[in-house]
Write a protein that holds these residues in place. Structure first.
Motif, PDB file in Angstrom:
ATOM      1  N   THR A   1      34.555 -12.826 -76.843  1.00 34.72           N
ATOM      2  CA  THR A   1      35.727 -13.168 -76.035  1.00 34.72           C
ATOM      3  C   THR A   1      36.099 -12.000 -75.130  1.00 34.72           C
ATOM      4  N   TYR A   2      36.339 -12.293 -73.870  1.00 33.94           N
ATOM      5  CA  TYR A   2      36.699 -11.241 -72.916  1.00 33.94           C
ATOM      6  C   TYR A   2      38.103 -10.733 -73.211  1.00 33.94           C
ATOM      7  N   GLN A   3      38.234  -9.419 -73.373  1.00 34.04           N
ATOM      8  CA  GLN A   3      39.510  -8.813 -73.741  1.00 34.04           C
ATOM      9  C   GLN A   3      40.146  -8.037 -72.588  1.00 34.04           C
ATOM     10  N   GLY A   4      39.508  -8.040 -71.424  1.00 37.37           N
ATOM     11  CA  GLY A   4      40.027  -7.261 -70.307  1.00 37.37           C
ATOM     12  C   GLY A   4      41.192  -7.939 -69.616  1.00 37.37           C
ATOM     13  N   ASP A   5      41.706  -7.273 -68.581  1.00 42.03           N
ATOM     14  CA  ASP A   5      42.885  -7.784 -67.876  1.00 42.03           C
ATOM     15  C   ASP A   5      42.551  -8.357 -66.498  1.00 42.03           C
ATOM     16  N   GLN A   6      41.260  -8.448 -66.173  1.00 38.06           N
ATOM     17  CA  GLN A   6      40.888  -9.023 -64.876  1.00 38.06           C
ATOM     18  C   GLN A   6      41.083 -10.531 -64.910  1.00 38.06           C
ATOM     19  N   GLU A   7      41.661 -11.083 -63.845  1.00 39.37           N
ATOM     20  CA  GLU A   7      41.951 -12.513 -63.802  1.00 39.37           C
ATOM     21  C   GLU A   7      40.704 -13.321 -63.444  1.00 39.37           C
ATOM     22  N   ASN A   8      40.772 -14.615 -63.774  1.00 40.37           N
ATOM     23  CA  ASN A   8      39.726 -15.580 -63.421  1.00 40.37           C
ATOM     24  C   ASN A   8      38.358 -15.205 -63.986  1.00 40.37           C
ATOM     25  N   VAL A   9      38.351 -14.645 -65.203  1.00 40.09           N
ATOM     26  CA  VAL A   9      37.105 -14.286 -65.871  1.00 40.09           C
ATOM     27  C   VAL A   9      36.932 -15.172 -67.096  1.00 40.09           C
ATOM     28  N   ASN A  10      35.739 -15.710 -67.245  1.00 39.50           N
ATOM     29  CA  ASN A  10      35.437 -16.508 -68.430  1.00 39.50           C
ATOM     30  C   ASN A  10      34.062 -16.104 -68.956  1.00 39.50           C
ATOM     31  N   VAL A  11      34.001 -15.789 -70.244  1.00 39.51           N
ATOM     32  CA  VAL A  11      32.743 -15.416 -70.893  1.00 39.51           C
ATOM     33  C   VAL A  11      32.440 -16.447 -71.969  1.00 39.51           C
ATOM     34  N   ALA A  12      31.215 -16.955 -71.963  1.00 39.29           N
ATOM     35  CA  ALA A  12      30.812 -17.944 -72.966  1.00 39.29           C
ATOM     36  C   ALA A  12      29.407 -17.614 -73.437  1.00 39.29           C
ATOM     37  N   ILE A  13      29.112 -17.959 -74.693  1.00 44.14           N
ATOM     38  CA  ILE A  13      27.771 -17.720 -75.233  1.00 44.14           C
ATOM     39  C   ILE A  13      27.214 -19.027 -75.777  1.00 44.14           C
ATOM     40  N   ARG A  14      25.888 -19.111 -75.772  1.00 42.05           N
ATOM     41  CA  ARG A  14      25.234 -20.299 -76.329  1.00 42.05           C
ATOM     42  C   ARG A  14      23.841 -19.919 -76.804  1.00 42.05           C
ATOM     43  N   LEU A  15      23.318 -20.751 -77.691  1.00 45.87           N
ATOM     44  CA  LEU A  15      21.938 -20.592 -78.128  1.00 45.87           C
ATOM     45  C   LEU A  15      21.018 -21.303 -77.148  1.00 45.87           C
ATOM     46  N   PRO A  16      19.782 -20.865 -77.009  1.00 41.15           N
ATOM     47  CA  PRO A  16      18.856 -21.536 -76.096  1.00 41.15           C
ATOM     48  C   PRO A  16      18.448 -22.897 -76.636  1.00 41.15           C
ATOM     49  N   ALA A  17      17.723 -23.642 -75.805  1.00 40.84           N
ATOM     50  CA  ALA A  17      17.262 -24.968 -76.228  1.00 40.84           C
ATOM     51  C   ALA A  17      16.391 -24.864 -77.472  1.00 40.84           C
ATOM     52  N   THR A  18      15.561 -23.826 -77.520  1.00 35.18           N
ATOM     53  CA  THR A  18      14.811 -23.544 -78.750  1.00 35.18           C
ATOM     54  C   THR A  18      15.765 -22.820 -79.684  1.00 35.18           C
ATOM     55  N   SER A  19      16.405 -23.563 -80.544  1.00 39.85           N
ATOM     56  CA  SER A  19      17.537 -23.027 -81.292  1.00 39.85           C
ATOM     57  C   SER A  19      17.086 -22.168 -82.467  1.00 39.85           C
ATOM     58  N   PHE A  20      17.976 -21.242 -82.827  1.00 39.76           N
ATOM     59  CA  PHE A  20      17.759 -20.399 -83.998  1.00 39.76           C
ATOM     60  C   PHE A  20      18.843 -20.684 -85.033  1.00 39.76           C
ATOM     61  N   ASP A  21      19.197 -21.968 -85.179  1.00 35.07           N
ATOM     62  CA  ASP A  21      20.320 -22.345 -86.040  1.00 35.07           C
ATOM     63  C   ASP A  21      20.177 -21.845 -87.472  1.00 35.07           C
ATOM     64  N   ASP A  22      18.949 -21.710 -87.935  1.00 32.05           N
ATOM     65  CA  ASP A  22      18.767 -21.278 -89.321  1.00 32.05           C
ATOM     66  C   ASP A  22      19.174 -19.820 -89.518  1.00 32.05           C
ATOM     67  N   ASP A  23      19.145 -19.059 -88.427  1.00 32.10           N
ATOM     68  CA  ASP A  23      19.407 -17.623 -88.547  1.00 32.10           C
ATOM     69  C   ASP A  23      20.652 -17.175 -87.782  1.00 32.10           C
TER      70      ASP A  23
END
Length: 309
Positions: free
Chosen positions: A243-265
């Protein structure tokens, strides 16, 4: 012998017809609307698609043709209608062009040509970051589209209607170039061609993109950062909050796993990465998206198991 002679005769006739066909094709390939109907300044006539075209002017003192296609315009005190003949051997077409009198305003196409020249000059040098594409130059309104699909660029329209050319960080460096179709807003009957703008991108590691600066400020112990990719060494049961903790406006940070998922780990929940059990000698990765005011860059973070317990 007669058979050979007959075959040669057939080939000669066939080549003769083919030559005539090319003549006709060259003339037919001239798009009539590409010949300006009115002019005030010098211009270039269309080239032959299959064979050189010879143009002649009924008033060479008004429209002077040189180098086959270059036309010098000599305006007169009154408008002059000039007949242009385009010919390839026996095939020909006739066009009429009105040369507007001295003091006449530029035609819309001439204004568009000059505006595009200025646009082209803006992009003679390679860009090094996302770049605003001007909506208007000298009262000529432009719109833009990618000429084809490019993995190295995206075209972003912001909420305010502006369009931005955005180089993609993790694209292949050798393909960091793009061709844009540039169209002109035109409510008249005058023909305005589609222009093509070539833009190249050079990555500047000394002047990071705003998205790179946000990415590197997330407080992670990134290693070996280079143009949109980095590496993390993690232990089993580690937890990382992106999660972005800075004070700059209009910023969004998101994470995702790739299509080849590593759900087990690896798992992701509420923008937090949860590490289960990592296998040694196996490389994992996640994708981190950083958006600033509608412009997004994606980063690949490769994950390996740390040797430090």
């Amino acid at each position: 012998m007669k058979r050979i002679f007959g075959l040669m005769l057939v080939l000669i006739v066939a080549f003769s017809f083919a030559g005539c066909d090319f003549d006709e094709k060259s003339i037919r390939s001239i798009y009539d609307r590409a010949i300006p109907q009115e002019v005030t300044k010098d211009f270039v006539l269309p080239r032959g698609a299959y064979a050189p075209i010879t143009y002649t002017s009924s008033h060479p003192d008004v429209l002077e043709i040189s180098n086959l296609y270059d036309v010098k315009v000599n305006q007169q005190d009154e408008d002059v209608i000039v007949t242009i003949e385009a010919r390839v051997k026996s095939a020909f077409k006739i066009f009429e062009i009105k040369v507007l009198k001295k003091g006449s305003e530029l035609t819309l196409k001439e204004q568009a040509d000059l505006a595009f020249e200025k646009l082209n000059q803006m992009f003679e040098e390679s860009i090094s970051r996302e770049t605003l594409l001007p909506n208007e130059i000298d009262n000529i309104l432009f719109d833009y589209e990618l000429d084809s699909y490019y993995k190295s660029f995206s075209l972003v329209r912001k909420f305010d209607g502006t369009k931005w050319l955005v180089p993609i960080l993790n694209s292949t460096p050798s393909k960091d170039a793009v061709k844009l179709r540039v169209t002109v807003a035109n409510e008249t009957d005058e023909y305005i061609p589609t222009y093509y703008l070539n833009v190249s991108y050079v990555y500047d590691s000394d002047n990071l993109l705003p998205q790179e600066e946000i990415f590197l400020s997330l407080g992670m112990d990134f290693k070996f950062y280079s143009r949109g990719s980095a590496r993390l060494y993690l232990k089993d049961n580690d937890t990382l909050d992106f999660t972005y903790q800075g004070d700059q406006e209009n910023v969004n940070v998101a994470i995702r796993l790739p299509a080849t998922s590593f759900d087990d780990d690896l798992t992701i929940y509420n923008n937090t990465l949860y590490v289960k059990t990592l296998l040694k000698n196996k490389t994992y990765y996640i994708i981190v998206s950083v958006d600033i005011d509608g412009i997004t860059q994606e980063f690949r973070v490769f994950i390996e198991k740390s040797n430090i317990e």
